[in-house]
Design a protein around this motif. Structure first.
Motif: not given
Ligand SMILES: [Zn+2]
Length: 323
Positions: A85, A203-204, A207, A239, A294
């Motif tokens: 991801d 979650h994204e 990042h 992660e 992850h």
């Molecule tokens: Zn991730």
């Protein structure tokens, strides 16, 4: 999640109509990412107008350009070590668009409501991270979120494929979500509910926060000098920190009175279902701990809950503590 009355972010872009699967070869070329770029396209054009021996020569030339354009085998090998991801901005991902057909064969036309849901969730992450950055005396730069199907041309991370799952591209500071994944959460990963999807978005965005505060840069420079096993361990920590940030965001959603019964369970189920051990078991029937990138299902649940509990930066340092 009670999202209907929440402010809608303007940073969501609906690019479902820009599927790359049937595109002209090379037409979406960006650096090394395309099949031969302009030259490939020209030869492709000539190919359709010539015959016999000339056609064979041109075809050979086209294949050669395509191979060089994709970075050859080196690029293919490199691509496999990366995190599902996060697509590193310096590297170009492999174009898997040929293989990316929808499993149910349907045209993925999400309703406006689905788009509004993405806009609302992204808006909550914006409000939350603005307040967090403000409290540190910093300014939060909002990411974009692109909704797509099949595959998508990114602004600096090559071509993203739906098979890769949701991902974040640091180069254009954009989160890419394939709608099929949203549906897979319910059908394939047994993680139904809107909050499961909201967790994935958070979650994204986590990042993105890592990029803004410099964690992503540190991670990229340190992992260059590591063995594959060490680099994988570092990736797991990156992660799990994104999961922690998602948990911290969930705490904010609760403070805002937007949580509904069962929401946290939905997020935990999603965290469990997309843990690498579960995914690997599903794919291969066994688990290979060293190749986790992850974190295990249990680790992901733990760090999400930790973020939900503390909701600060201090307790989210996954790099200097036992995970
Ligand atoms: Zn991730």
């Amino acid at each position: 999640m009670k999202w209907e009355d929440v402010r809608k972010s303007r940073n969501v872009e609906d690019r479902r109509n820009q599927s790359r699967g049937t595109s002209f070869p090379g037409s979406f070329g960006r650096g090394r990412s395309s099949g031969g770029g302009l030259g490939g396209g020209l030869i492709w054009l000539l190919l359709s107008r010539t015959s016999g021996r000339m056609k064979l020569i041109l075809l050979g030339l086209f294949l050669l350009l395509t191979f060089l354009g994709s970075g050859g085998l080196g690029n293919l090998n490199n691509s496999t070590i990366y995190n599902r991801d996060i697509i590193p901005s310096e590297e170009v991902s492999v174009d898997n668009s040929i293989n990316s057909t929808n499993t149910d064969g349907q045209t993925l036309n999400a309703s406006d409501k689905e788009v509004q849901f993405f806009q609302a969730v992204l808006a909550t992450t914006e409000d939350y991270w603005h307040s967090m950055f403000d409290s540190m005396g910093k300014t939060y730069r909002e990411p974009s979120l692109v909704i797509y199907t099949d595959s998508i041309s990114t602004g600096g991370c090559g071509v993203g494929s739906a098979q890769a799952g949701p991902f974040y591209c640091p180069a254009d500071e954009t989160v890419y979500i394939d709608l099929q994944f949203y549906r897979d959460l319910t059908t394939k990963y047994n993680a139904p509910g809107d909050f499961a999807m909201a967790y994935v978005i958070a979650h994204e965005v986590g990042h993105h926060v890592q990029k803004l505060v410099g964690t992503m840069d540190d991670y990229n420079s340190v992992r260059q000098r590591m063995s594959t096993k060490q680099a994988n361990d570092l990736t797991v920590r990156l992660e799990l920190q994104a999961d922690y940030y998602a948990g911290a965001w969930a705490n904010y959603v609760k403070q805002e009175g937007l949580l509904e019964m069962g929401d946290i369970e939905e997020a935990l189920q999603a965290a469990h279902s997309v843990g690498d051990d579960t995914l690997q078991k599903e794919a291969y029937g066994y688990v290979v701990p060293d190749s986790f990138t992850h974190g295990s299902s249990e680790q992901r649940r733990t760090w999400f809950l930790r973020g939900f509990e503390y909701a600060d930066f201090q307790h989210g340092d996954t790099f200097n503590t036992d995970i």
